[in-house]
Design an enzyme around this catalytic site. Structure first.
Site, PDB file in Angstrom:
ATOM      1  N   ASP A 153     -15.935  54.689  31.494  1.00  0.00           N
ATOM      2  CA  ASP A 153     -14.838  54.466  30.551  1.00  0.00           C
ATOM      3  C   ASP A 153     -15.270  53.268  29.696  1.00  0.00           C
ATOM      4  O   ASP A 153     -16.191  52.528  30.050  1.00  0.00           O
ATOM      5  CB  ASP A 153     -13.562  54.151  31.357  1.00  0.00           C
ATOM      6  CG  ASP A 153     -12.466  53.533  30.512  1.00  0.00           C
ATOM      7  OD1 ASP A 153     -12.068  54.155  29.503  1.00  0.00           O
ATOM      8  OD2 ASP A 153     -12.021  52.426  30.839  1.00  0.00           O
ATOM      9  N   ASP A 179     -12.783  51.003  27.233  1.00  0.00           N
ATOM     10  CA  ASP A 179     -11.821  49.891  27.107  1.00  0.00           C
ATOM     11  C   ASP A 179     -11.286  49.446  28.469  1.00  0.00           C
ATOM     12  O   ASP A 179     -10.732  50.249  29.203  1.00  0.00           O
ATOM     13  CB  ASP A 179     -10.676  50.298  26.174  1.00  0.00           C
ATOM     14  CG  ASP A 179     -11.160  50.433  24.740  1.00  0.00           C
ATOM     15  OD1 ASP A 179     -11.004  51.515  24.169  1.00  0.00           O
ATOM     16  OD2 ASP A 179     -11.740  49.465  24.226  1.00  0.00           O
ATOM     17  N   GLY A 222      -4.979  56.253  22.992  1.00  0.00           N
ATOM     18  CA  GLY A 222      -5.262  56.634  21.601  1.00  0.00           C
ATOM     19  C   GLY A 222      -4.461  55.775  20.647  1.00  0.00           C
ATOM     20  O   GLY A 222      -3.224  55.728  20.746  1.00  0.00           O
ATOM     21  N   ARG A 281      -0.565  55.794  19.932  1.00  0.00           N
ATOM     22  CA  ARG A 281       0.189  54.597  20.334  1.00  0.00           C
ATOM     23  C   ARG A 281       1.092  54.117  19.206  1.00  0.00           C
ATOM     24  O   ARG A 281       2.236  53.709  19.427  1.00  0.00           O
ATOM     25  CB  ARG A 281      -0.803  53.497  20.744  1.00  0.00           C
ATOM     26  CG  ARG A 281      -0.201  52.329  21.490  1.00  0.00           C
ATOM     27  CD  ARG A 281      -1.274  51.465  22.150  1.00  0.00           C
ATOM     28  NE  ARG A 281      -2.037  52.250  23.087  1.00  0.00           N
ATOM     29  CZ  ARG A 281      -3.356  52.129  23.263  1.00  0.00           C
ATOM     30  NH1 ARG A 281      -4.057  51.266  22.563  1.00  0.00           N
ATOM     31  NH2 ARG A 281      -3.972  52.883  24.141  1.00  0.00           N
ATOM     32  N   THR A 321     -14.334  58.235  26.864  1.00  0.00           N
ATOM     33  CA  THR A 321     -13.338  57.258  26.423  1.00  0.00           C
ATOM     34  C   THR A 321     -12.357  57.866  25.422  1.00  0.00           C
ATOM     35  O   THR A 321     -12.655  58.878  24.774  1.00  0.00           O
ATOM     36  CB  THR A 321     -14.013  56.047  25.739  1.00  0.00           C
ATOM     37  OG1 THR A 321     -13.012  55.148  25.253  1.00  0.00           O
ATOM     38  CG2 THR A 321     -14.891  56.476  24.578  1.00  0.00           C
ATOM     39  N   THR A 354     -11.176  55.817  23.046  1.00  0.00           N
ATOM     40  CA  THR A 354     -11.287  55.003  21.831  1.00  0.00           C
ATOM     41  C   THR A 354     -12.144  55.697  20.782  1.00  0.00           C
ATOM     42  O   THR A 354     -12.819  56.693  21.045  1.00  0.00           O
ATOM     43  CB  THR A 354     -11.828  53.596  22.150  1.00  0.00           C
ATOM     44  OG1 THR A 354     -11.510  52.727  21.071  1.00  0.00           O
ATOM     45  CG2 THR A 354     -13.315  53.602  22.403  1.00  0.00           C
ATOM     46  N   ASP A 405     -10.640  51.817  34.457  1.00  0.00           N
ATOM     47  CA  ASP A 405      -9.858  50.573  34.629  1.00  0.00           C
ATOM     48  C   ASP A 405      -8.370  50.833  34.673  1.00  0.00           C
ATOM     49  O   ASP A 405      -7.589  49.908  34.925  1.00  0.00           O
ATOM     50  CB  ASP A 405     -10.140  49.630  33.442  1.00  0.00           C
ATOM     51  CG  ASP A 405      -9.424  50.115  32.182  1.00  0.00           C
ATOM     52  OD1 ASP A 405      -8.550  49.379  31.671  1.00  0.00           O
ATOM     53  OD2 ASP A 405      -9.699  51.243  31.760  1.00  0.00           O
TER      54      ASP A 405
HETATM   55  C1  XBP Z   1      -8.389  52.986  25.730  1.00  0.00           C
HETATM   56  C2  XBP Z   1      -7.476  53.538  24.722  1.00  0.00           C
HETATM   57  C3  XBP Z   1      -7.810  53.365  23.282  1.00  0.00           C
HETATM   58  C4  XBP Z   1      -7.802  51.884  22.920  1.00  0.00           C
HETATM   59  C5  XBP Z   1      -7.646  51.696  21.429  1.00  0.00           C
HETATM   60  O1  XBP Z   1      -9.483  53.855  25.759  1.00  0.00           O
HETATM   61  O2  XBP Z   1      -6.501  54.160  25.079  1.00  0.00           O
HETATM   62  O3  XBP Z   1      -6.824  54.043  22.540  1.00  0.00           O
HETATM   63  O4  XBP Z   1      -6.665  51.273  23.535  1.00  0.00           O
HETATM   64  O5  XBP Z   1      -8.708  52.336  20.773  1.00  0.00           O
HETATM   65  P1  XBP Z   1     -10.398  54.010  27.134  1.00  0.00           P
HETATM   66  P2  XBP Z   1      -8.380  53.301  19.521  1.00  0.00           P
HETATM   67  O6  XBP Z   1      -9.801  53.122  28.210  1.00  0.00           O
HETATM   68  O7  XBP Z   1     -10.322  55.489  27.462  1.00  0.00           O
HETATM   69  O8  XBP Z   1     -11.760  53.543  26.719  1.00  0.00           O
HETATM   70  O9  XBP Z   1      -7.400  52.562  18.642  1.00  0.00           O
HETATM   71  O10 XBP Z   1      -9.708  53.543  18.845  1.00  0.00           O
HETATM   72  O11 XBP Z   1      -7.791  54.538  20.140  1.00  0.00           O
HETATM   73 MG    MG Z   2      -9.946  52.084  29.915  1.00  0.00          MG
END
Ligand code: XBP
Ligand code: MG
Length: 241
Positions: free
Chosen positions: A9, A11, A51, A55, A121, A123, A182
């Site tokens: 992952d 973020d 996302g 969000r 991910t 993101t 996470d």
């Molecule tokens: C975490 C998310 C992402 C980020 C924001 O992604 O949910 O939406 O919070 O990034 P992960 P974006 O833990 O799956 O890596 O604004 O580009 O969505």
């Molecule tokens: Mg994450």
């Protein structure tokens, strides 16, 4: 089980990014003339939705009263998100969001040990590319055989789509992989894809429910412990004499 691949992952796992995302959302709101401000307590609730575009919509629908949606609402949200992503990648390029302790070493050990690497991910692609260029090296993306990110799948985490997409591209069964996550959303996603999952806690997710995780770590500062618990082959690091 011989682990053939680690699926990371991004973020909260590769790096503690969510406060950078939060600050970038707020910069975008200001730049676009909106008086919205997501403090850490509100963002904690908004992280229930993965996302960035999703969000923003969740915030408008669930937390804003009396907001009149503009005619082309989809484009309004996409524009806001593009502005946010520009601020976020600028933060990354300034070196303000380093990889978490142990992550670069784990990735290096895995590469040296012939363990295949992938990313799954929610993101956006430009966020992944910039994080890896800053945290690893200019062609850090090339260290990963497959990068599944953003809108590439119809349903984001906690749906398993992104992990199924990555497994299919890797040509591997779930049983040959482990995932590193996470969040509760991320864990649900990887478990639904049948992947044994290890969790690293962070500030935003530490109180979430991680039932089903193979193990939960505060961080990867003690990689030896991580190798012992995951069954990953211990790296034969060159001991300099
Ligand atoms: C975490 C998310 C992402 C980020 C924001 O992604 O949910 O939406 O919070 O990034 P992960 P974006 O833990 O799956 O890596 O604004 O580009 O969505
Ligand atoms: Mg994450």
């Amino acid at each position: 089980m011989t682990i053939k691949a680690i699926i990371f992952d991004v973020d909260g796992t590769l790096a503690d990014t969510e406060d950078g995302h939060r600050q970038s959302f707020n910069k975008a709101f200001t730049e676009c003339g909106l008086d919205w401000n997501w403090d850490a307590a509100l963002y904690d609730q908004l992280l229930k939705v993965t996302g960035g575009k999703e969000r923003i919509k969740y915030y408008i629908e669930s937390f804003l009263t009396g907001f009149t949606q503009p005619g082309d609402f989809e484009e309004f949200v996409k524009h806001l998100h593009r502005v946010k992503t520009a601020h976020y990648t600028a933060m990354l390029r300034e070196g303000r969001i380093p990889l978490r302790p142990g992550i670069k070493q784990l990735i290096t050990d895995a590469r040296n040990g012939g363990i295949r690497l992938a990313i799954a991910t929610t993101t956006s692609p430009e966020n992944v590319a910039t994080l890896l260029q800053q945290g690893l090296c200019a062609d850090g993306e090339s260290w990963f055989e497959v990068i599944g990110c953003g809108d590439i799948v119809p349903h984001k985490k906690p749906a398993p789509d992104i992990y199924f997409w990555v497994l299919e591209k890797m040509g591997l069964p779930a049983a040959d992989c482990i995932a590193l996550e996470d969040s509760e959303n991320g864990l649900h996603s990887s478990l639904a894809a049948g992947i044994k999952t290890f969790v690293i806690l962070n500030r935003y997710t530490r109180n979430q429910n991680f039932s089903g995780a193979a193990a939960v770590f505060d961080d990867l500062a003690d990689l030896g412990n991580f190798y012992r618990l995951t069954g990953l082959p211990l790296p034969k690091r060159q001991i300099s004499v």
